[in-house]
Scaffold this motif. Structure first.
Motif, short mmCIF file in Angstrom:
data_model
loop_
_atom_site.label_atom_id
_atom_site.label_comp_id
_atom_site.label_asym_id
_atom_site.label_seq_id
_atom_site.Cartn_x
_atom_site.Cartn_y
_atom_site.Cartn_z
N SER A 294 -24.84 0.29 6.20
CA SER A 294 -23.51 -0.30 6.20
C SER A 294 -22.46 0.77 5.91
N CYS A 295 -21.40 0.76 6.71
CA CYS A 295 -20.24 1.64 6.47
C CYS A 295 -19.10 0.83 5.86
N GLY A 296 -19.31 -0.48 5.67
CA GLY A 296 -18.29 -1.35 5.10
C GLY A 296 -17.12 -1.57 6.04
N ASN A 297 -15.94 -1.75 5.47
CA ASN A 297 -14.72 -1.91 6.26
C ASN A 297 -13.58 -1.24 5.50
N PRO A 298 -12.42 -1.11 6.14
CA PRO A 298 -11.32 -0.37 5.52
C PRO A 298 -10.51 -1.17 4.51
N GLY A 299 -11.02 -2.28 4.04
CA GLY A 299 -10.28 -3.14 3.11
C GLY A 299 -9.92 -4.47 3.73
N ALA A 300 -9.95 -4.52 5.04
CA ALA A 300 -9.78 -5.76 5.80
C ALA A 300 -10.88 -5.76 6.86
N PRO A 301 -11.36 -6.94 7.25
CA PRO A 301 -12.42 -6.97 8.27
C PRO A 301 -11.95 -6.31 9.57
N LEU A 302 -12.89 -5.70 10.27
CA LEU A 302 -12.58 -5.12 11.57
C LEU A 302 -12.52 -6.22 12.62
N ALA A 303 -11.67 -6.02 13.61
CA ALA A 303 -11.61 -6.94 14.75
C ALA A 303 -12.87 -6.75 15.59
N LEU A 304 -13.30 -7.79 16.24
CA LEU A 304 -14.53 -7.71 17.05
C LEU A 304 -14.23 -7.18 18.44
N TYR A 305 -13.78 -5.95 18.49
CA TYR A 305 -13.49 -5.24 19.73
C TYR A 305 -14.25 -3.92 19.73
N PRO B 15 -18.26 12.16 9.77
CA PRO B 15 -18.99 13.05 8.86
C PRO B 15 -18.90 12.66 7.39
N VAL B 16 -17.75 12.12 6.96
CA VAL B 16 -17.60 11.80 5.53
C VAL B 16 -17.66 10.31 5.24
N GLY B 17 -17.64 9.48 6.27
CA GLY B 17 -17.72 8.03 6.06
C GLY B 17 -16.49 7.42 5.41
N SER B 18 -15.32 8.01 5.66
CA SER B 18 -14.10 7.49 5.04
C SER B 18 -13.21 6.79 6.08
N TRP B 19 -12.36 5.92 5.57
CA TRP B 19 -11.45 5.12 6.39
C TRP B 19 -10.02 5.60 6.23
N ARG B 20 -9.23 5.51 7.32
CA ARG B 20 -7.80 5.82 7.27
C ARG B 20 -7.06 4.80 8.12
N ASN B 21 -6.10 4.11 7.50
CA ASN B 21 -5.29 3.13 8.23
C ASN B 21 -4.14 3.85 8.89
N LEU B 22 -4.09 3.81 10.23
CA LEU B 22 -3.03 4.48 10.99
C LEU B 22 -1.86 3.54 11.26
N GLY B 23 -2.00 2.28 10.87
CA GLY B 23 -0.91 1.32 10.96
C GLY B 23 -0.70 0.74 12.35
N HIS B 24 0.52 0.29 12.58
CA HIS B 24 0.90 -0.33 13.84
C HIS B 24 2.40 -0.15 14.01
N PRO B 25 2.93 -0.32 15.24
CA PRO B 25 4.37 -0.22 15.44
C PRO B 25 5.10 -1.28 14.62
N GLN B 26 6.37 -1.01 14.30
CA GLN B 26 7.16 -1.96 13.52
C GLN B 26 7.27 -3.30 14.24
N LYS B 27 7.20 -4.35 13.46
CA LYS B 27 7.43 -5.74 13.90
C LYS B 27 6.45 -6.21 14.98
N CYS B 28 5.25 -5.66 14.97
CA CYS B 28 4.23 -6.19 15.87
C CYS B 28 2.85 -5.86 15.32
N ARG B 29 1.86 -6.55 15.81
CA ARG B 29 0.46 -6.30 15.45
C ARG B 29 -0.29 -5.97 16.74
N LEU B 30 -1.17 -4.99 16.66
CA LEU B 30 -1.96 -4.60 17.83
C LEU B 30 -2.95 -5.71 18.15
N ARG B 31 -3.08 -6.00 19.44
CA ARG B 31 -3.91 -7.14 19.86
C ARG B 31 -5.00 -6.78 20.86
N THR B 32 -5.04 -5.55 21.34
CA THR B 32 -6.09 -5.17 22.29
C THR B 32 -6.86 -3.98 21.74
#
Length: 151
Positions: free
Chosen positions: A63-74, A102-119
């Protein structure tokens, strides 16, 4: 498969064989994230949104876990160069996430302002820049550009 098993098929001219990679205990795999970019590993996302890696040599799941929120199933995008080994995925909240292999770490790159990525991310490399193309819930197309440094 419907039972959350990863499968592999071997082909030759007159021969085909299915192999199963039994899922970790109490885990149902839903999406194969990457099965070719890293020679000894398969990456998959479970129904609960956690990332798992299957080591082809030891034949074991981890298990590599998740970044603090579940991953989308994509599916995700893998980058495997001399200077960068990472998976790029979406979390269930619509943010682009980088998993450093290599290190098994997570980084949140975010999303554009006022929207959520959907694809799921689609990628194209031009020179030393990897362009990730994503669609937001407002219907706009965005690009996240990653410069890949070469030693």
């Amino acid at each position: 498969t419907r039972q959350g098993q990863a499968m592999e098929i071997h082909f030759s001219e007159n021969y085909a064989k299915w192999s199963t990679f039994h899922a970790p205990i109490d885990v149902r795999l839903m999406v194969l994230t990457d099965g070719q970019s890293f020679p000894d590993s398969l990456y998959a996302i479970s129904r609960s949104g956690d990332l798992f890696v299957y080591n082809l040599k030891s034949r074991a799941w981890k298990s590599c876990g998740n970044p603090g929120a579940p991953l989308a199933l994509y599916e995700g995008v893998a980058v495997n160069t001399v200077s960068k080994q990472a998976l790029y995925l979406l979390d269930a909240q619509g943010s682009l996430i980088e998993f450093s292999v290599p290190v098994g770490s997570w980084r949140n790159l975010g999303h554009p302002q006022k929207c959520r990525l959907r694809t799921p991310p689609s990628a194209s490399q031009l020179g030393h820049t990897m362009h990730f193309f994503l669609v937001c819930d407002n219907g706009a197309l965005y690009s996240y550009d990653l410069v890949i440094k070469h030693p």
